[in-house]
Design a protein around this motif. Structure first.
Motif, PDB file in Angstrom:
ATOM      1  N   SER A 331     -17.800 -51.647 -36.929  1.00  0.00           N
ATOM      2  CA  SER A 331     -16.606 -51.435 -37.765  1.00  0.00           C
ATOM      3  C   SER A 331     -16.812 -50.230 -38.690  1.00  0.00           C
ATOM      4  N   GLY A 332     -18.054 -50.058 -39.179  1.00  0.00           N
ATOM      5  CA  GLY A 332     -18.338 -48.883 -40.019  1.00  0.00           C
ATOM      6  C   GLY A 332     -18.154 -47.601 -39.212  1.00  0.00           C
ATOM      7  N   LEU A 333     -18.599 -47.630 -37.935  1.00  0.00           N
ATOM      8  CA  LEU A 333     -18.467 -46.462 -37.061  1.00  0.00           C
ATOM      9  C   LEU A 333     -16.976 -46.156 -36.816  1.00  0.00           C
ATOM     10  N   ALA A 334     -16.221 -47.231 -36.554  1.00  0.00           N
ATOM     11  CA  ALA A 334     -14.780 -47.048 -36.316  1.00  0.00           C
ATOM     12  C   ALA A 334     -14.133 -46.365 -37.516  1.00  0.00           C
ATOM     13  N   GLY A 335     -14.533 -46.785 -38.730  1.00  0.00           N
ATOM     14  CA  GLY A 335     -13.983 -46.167 -39.941  1.00  0.00           C
ATOM     15  C   GLY A 335     -14.304 -44.675 -39.998  1.00  0.00           C
ATOM     16  N   LEU A 336     -15.531 -44.315 -39.600  1.00  0.00           N
ATOM     17  CA  LEU A 336     -15.938 -42.899 -39.666  1.00  0.00           C
ATOM     18  C   LEU A 336     -15.144 -42.026 -38.706  1.00  0.00           C
ATOM     19  N   ILE A 337     -14.834 -42.581 -37.516  1.00  0.00           N
ATOM     20  CA  ILE A 337     -14.156 -41.743 -36.513  1.00  0.00           C
ATOM     21  C   ILE A 337     -12.642 -41.975 -36.480  1.00  0.00           C
ATOM     22  N   GLY A 338     -12.159 -42.828 -37.359  1.00  0.00           N
ATOM     23  CA  GLY A 338     -10.711 -43.002 -37.498  1.00  0.00           C
ATOM     24  C   GLY A 338     -10.098 -43.925 -36.468  1.00  0.00           C
ATOM     25  N   LEU A 339     -10.874 -44.877 -35.922  1.00  0.00           N
ATOM     26  CA  LEU A 339     -10.315 -45.862 -34.984  1.00  0.00           C
ATOM     27  C   LEU A 339     -10.104 -47.190 -35.706  1.00  0.00           C
ATOM     28  N   GLU A 340      -9.179 -47.979 -35.179  1.00  0.00           N
ATOM     29  CA  GLU A 340      -8.964 -49.312 -35.769  1.00  0.00           C
ATOM     30  C   GLU A 340     -10.191 -50.166 -35.439  1.00  0.00           C
ATOM     31  N   SER A 341     -10.831 -50.728 -36.473  1.00  0.00           N
ATOM     32  CA  SER A 341     -12.124 -51.369 -36.219  1.00  0.00           C
ATOM     33  C   SER A 341     -12.005 -52.585 -35.308  1.00  0.00           C
ATOM     34  N   SER A 342     -10.904 -53.355 -35.438  1.00  0.00           N
ATOM     35  CA  SER A 342     -10.804 -54.559 -34.596  1.00  0.00           C
ATOM     36  C   SER A 342     -10.730 -54.173 -33.106  1.00  0.00           C
ATOM     37  N   SER A 343     -10.044 -53.075 -32.776  1.00  0.00           N
ATOM     38  CA  SER A 343      -9.941 -52.662 -31.354  1.00  0.00           C
ATOM     39  C   SER A 343     -11.311 -52.255 -30.826  1.00  0.00           C
ATOM     40  N   LEU A 344     -12.023 -51.428 -31.605  1.00  0.00           N
ATOM     41  CA  LEU A 344     -13.327 -50.958 -31.117  1.00  0.00           C
ATOM     42  C   LEU A 344     -14.305 -52.131 -31.011  1.00  0.00           C
ATOM     43  N   GLU A 345     -14.275 -53.032 -32.010  1.00  0.00           N
ATOM     44  CA  GLU A 345     -15.173 -54.197 -31.957  1.00  0.00           C
ATOM     45  C   GLU A 345     -14.879 -55.056 -30.726  1.00  0.00           C
ATOM     46  N   GLU A 346     -13.602 -55.232 -30.432  1.00  0.00           N
ATOM     47  CA  GLU A 346     -13.196 -56.043 -29.281  1.00  0.00           C
ATOM     48  C   GLU A 346     -13.678 -55.389 -27.975  1.00  0.00           C
ATOM     49  N   THR A 347     -13.506 -54.055 -27.874  1.00  0.00           N
ATOM     50  CA  THR A 347     -13.926 -53.343 -26.649  1.00  0.00           C
ATOM     51  C   THR A 347     -15.436 -53.445 -26.463  1.00  0.00           C
ATOM     52  N   VAL A 348     -16.188 -53.255 -27.545  1.00  0.00           N
ATOM     53  CA  VAL A 348     -17.657 -53.311 -27.435  1.00  0.00           C
ATOM     54  C   VAL A 348     -18.092 -54.733 -27.063  1.00  0.00           C
ATOM     55  N   LYS A 349     -17.465 -55.742 -27.712  1.00  0.00           N
ATOM     56  CA  LYS A 349     -17.819 -57.133 -27.426  1.00  0.00           C
ATOM     57  C   LYS A 349     -17.532 -57.477 -25.953  1.00  0.00           C
ATOM     58  N   ASN A 350     -16.378 -57.088 -25.496  1.00  0.00           N
ATOM     59  CA  ASN A 350     -15.981 -57.357 -24.110  1.00  0.00           C
ATOM     60  C   ASN A 350     -16.932 -56.667 -23.125  1.00  0.00           C
ATOM     61  N   TYR A 351     -17.258 -55.418 -23.417  1.00  0.00           N
ATOM     62  CA  TYR A 351     -18.201 -54.664 -22.574  1.00  0.00           C
ATOM     63  C   TYR A 351     -19.563 -55.375 -22.567  1.00  0.00           C
ATOM     64  N   ASN A 352     -20.078 -55.726 -23.739  1.00  0.00           N
ATOM     65  CA  ASN A 352     -21.392 -56.387 -23.819  1.00  0.00           C
ATOM     66  C   ASN A 352     -21.399 -57.692 -23.024  1.00  0.00           C
ATOM     67  N   ASN A 353     -20.267 -58.410 -23.067  1.00  0.00           N
ATOM     68  CA  ASN A 353     -20.197 -59.705 -22.369  1.00  0.00           C
ATOM     69  C   ASN A 353     -20.186 -59.556 -20.849  1.00  0.00           C
ATOM     70  N   HIS A 354     -19.915 -58.355 -20.353  1.00  0.00           N
ATOM     71  CA  HIS A 354     -19.845 -58.149 -18.895  1.00  0.00           C
ATOM     72  C   HIS A 354     -21.068 -57.421 -18.336  1.00  0.00           C
ATOM     73  N   ILE A 355     -22.068 -57.217 -19.167  1.00  0.00           N
ATOM     74  CA  ILE A 355     -23.269 -56.541 -18.650  1.00  0.00           C
ATOM     75  C   ILE A 355     -24.009 -57.508 -17.745  1.00  0.00           C
ATOM     76  N   ASP A 356     -24.388 -56.990 -16.566  1.00  0.00           N
ATOM     77  CA  ASP A 356     -25.098 -57.792 -15.588  1.00  0.00           C
ATOM     78  C   ASP A 356     -26.413 -58.323 -16.184  1.00  0.00           C
ATOM     79  N   GLY A 357     -27.172 -57.417 -16.823  1.00  0.00           N
ATOM     80  CA  GLY A 357     -28.357 -57.849 -17.558  1.00  0.00           C
ATOM     81  C   GLY A 357     -29.617 -58.024 -16.733  1.00  0.00           C
ATOM     82  N   VAL A 358     -29.542 -57.818 -15.405  1.00  0.00           N
ATOM     83  CA  VAL A 358     -30.765 -57.985 -14.612  1.00  0.00           C
ATOM     84  C   VAL A 358     -31.373 -56.637 -14.193  1.00  0.00           C
ATOM     85  N   GLY A 359     -30.616 -55.553 -14.374  1.00  0.00           N
ATOM     86  CA  GLY A 359     -31.076 -54.247 -13.903  1.00  0.00           C
ATOM     87  C   GLY A 359     -32.166 -53.663 -14.803  1.00  0.00           C
TER      88      GLY A 359
END
Ligand SMILES: Cc1cc2nc3c(=O)[nH]c(=O)nc-3n(C[C@H](O)[C@H](O)[C@H](O)COP(=O)(O)OP(=O)(O)OC[C@H]3O[C@@H](n4cnc5c(N)ncnc54)[C@H](O)[C@@H]3O)c2cc1C
Length: 466
Positions: A331-359
């Protein structure tokens, strides 16, 4: 007003790599050559002054790590262009590239030993010592020694063809009150594309073009190209196609050169102004993908995007000229680059949840770190973004060069719209590259085309009798 030069054998328009190769080739045979460069002396050399390497067929030596043969070179070209190329000219370019290293050495160029880095190309490409600035300085020195007349601040504004269908004269504006006319037995145009002409880009990109950053010469506005097309010369290449990469949004509008490029993309996620991902950042090895990102960003709202990553991957790409934005939380990063923090947090969370994790992460190969069930996927180098500090670069489309050009034959003669060549008018370099490169790109190939066709144009023009 007519110029004070005696009758010249040859006029070359444009003082980048292609024009210089043409001027040197003709001067080597003792012909009188006038080189007209639109830029002042300190800005001479067009886009060529930003280059580092040239693609050519070669055998392994202390400057090349392996063999690169004609068949493989041609295959590479057919793949990136989806076979939409003038095959005769493509074959000619590839074949002629065999003699490029020795020819460049003869004209003063020295080589650099292979480098490591994200764009490791030393089997297919040769790196010249000192980069493009040294290359063009060396060629200008050679031109001077060979007696080439060089005029700076010489903007070619018009070209005339006589009743017999051959080149008659050109009109040059040198910033003084009078416009000068020059004539010669032959003319070679090597004045680049229209990449620096934002109004021209607007024909195809509308207002989006205002957000383009032009990586190279501010002088390449396409005036010579436009003049030729207005004279009835056949145009080739898609005017909307360009080579464009992701550059730091803080880059200067023009002439930022090589150092504004951002290479974090494959080790990050890239989001648009709504904080949403829009393309597979890990689709393929970076040298094969960096040149698609300019267009991808140009197609996003407001032509802006953000490459977001964490401390784990900071060391995996070339350091940048400007430091990335840095924060302890998303959220701090989103503030620095002018993005809505909830959107960026949601995208990062969703991405992290889909990592295969075995590679196992390996930045140098197509590793098996990927996402599962994510749209768009991230096919390689997909690690969770979870280790602060977090980083982001703001990206803009960085336009390298355009693909629209004039048609030529294998003697580099310019073709009229009916397909007939103009006997004493030639083209070399970016202004005719669209005959061969219709889409896609092979690193180092811009200089290959310019060197091959510059040499051919110079030699053929020199062989013309007055
Ligand atoms: C940042 C960057 C890095 C690159 N790196 C590489 C690389 O490593 N290897 C590679 O092969 N390619 C590279 N390229 C592409 C490469 O620069 C071009 O393909 C190549 O330099 C084109 O050469 P040219 O002589 O056709 O055009 P340019 O070098 O652009 O020269 C055109 C010249 O024409 C002059 N001119 C324009 N209009 C007029 C006019 N009206 N009258 C008179 N003169 C005029 C300009 O001032 C300029 O000097 C890079 C490009 C950029 C922007």
């Amino acid at each position: 007003m007519a110029s004070s030069f005696p009758r010249l054998d040859l006029i070359v328009v444009g003082g980048g790599n292609a024009g210089l190769c043409a001027a040197m080739s003709a001067a080597d045979t003792g012909k009188s050559v006038l080189l007209l460069e639109r830029a002042p002396e300190e800005w001479r050399g067009g886009n060529s002054k930003y280059t580092r390497d040239i693609r050519c067929c070669q055998e392994p030596d202390e400057f090349a790590t392996g063999r690169y043969g004609e068949e493989e070179f041609l295959d590479d070209l057919l793949r990136v262009t989806h076979k939409e190329t003038n095959l005769e000219l493509a074959n000619l370019t590839v074949h002629e590239s065999n003699t490029i290293p020795s020819w460049m050495e003869k004209h003063g160029v020295t080589w650099q030993k292979p480098l490591k880095g994200t764009l490791g190309l030393s089997r297919t490409n040769r790196f010249f010592m000192g980069g493009g600035k040294a290359l063009v300085n060396t060629y200008y020195q050679h031109c001077k020694k060979s007696g080439v007349n060089i005029l700076y601040n010489a903007r070619v504004e018009d070209i005339a063809i006589g009743d017999d269908g051959s080149f008659k004269n050109i009109v040059v504006n040198n910033g003084a009150s009078s416009r000068l006319e020059y004539s010669s037995n032959s003319l070679i145009v090597a004045a680049g594309g229209f990449e620096a002409n934002i109004e021209w880009h607007k024909k195809y990109w509308n207002g989006a073009a205002d957000n383009f950053i032009i990586r190279g010469s501010k002088f390449n506005d396409g005036l010579v190209l436009k003049t030729l097309v207005n004279l009835g010369v056949r145009a080739v290449g898609n005017p909307k196609q360009f080579h464009a990469i992701g550059v730091d949004a803080r880059s200067p509008k023009f002439e930022g050169g090589i150092i504004t490029r951002i290479d974090s993309i494959p080790f990050s996620i890239v989001v648009n102004k709504f904080g949403k991902r829009f393309y597979d950042e890990g689709e393929d090895l970076w040298p094969k993908r960096y040149a698609i990102w300019g267009k991808l960003i140009a197609e996003q709202p407001n032509q802006i995007a953000y490459s977001v990553f964490d401390s784990k991957t900071l060391e995996n790409f070339l350091p940048t000229m400007y430091a990335p934005n840095k924060a302890d939380s998303i959220s701090g990063l989103a503030g620095l680059i002018g993005l809505e923090s909830s959107s960026l947090e949601e995208t990062v969370k969703n991405y992290n949840n889909h990592i295969d994790g075995v590679g196992r992460f390996n930045p140098s190969v197509l590793d098996d770190c990927k996402t599962i069930g994510l749209d768009p996927p991230k096919s390689h180098w997909a690690l969770k973004i979870d280790s602060p500090p977090f980083y982001a670069y703001t990206l803009r489309p960085g336009i390298t060069f355009t693909y629209l050009g004039v048609a030529v034959d294998s003697s580099a003669r310019i073709l009229m719209s009916d397909g007939k060549p103009i006997n004493n008018m030639y083209a070399a370099g970016e202004i005719m590259a669209g005959n061969i490169l219709t889409q896609g790109y092979l690193a180092g190939f811009g200089l290959t085309i310019g060197t091959v066709f510059g040499r051919i144009a110079g030699e053929r023009a020199a062989s013309k009798q007055s």
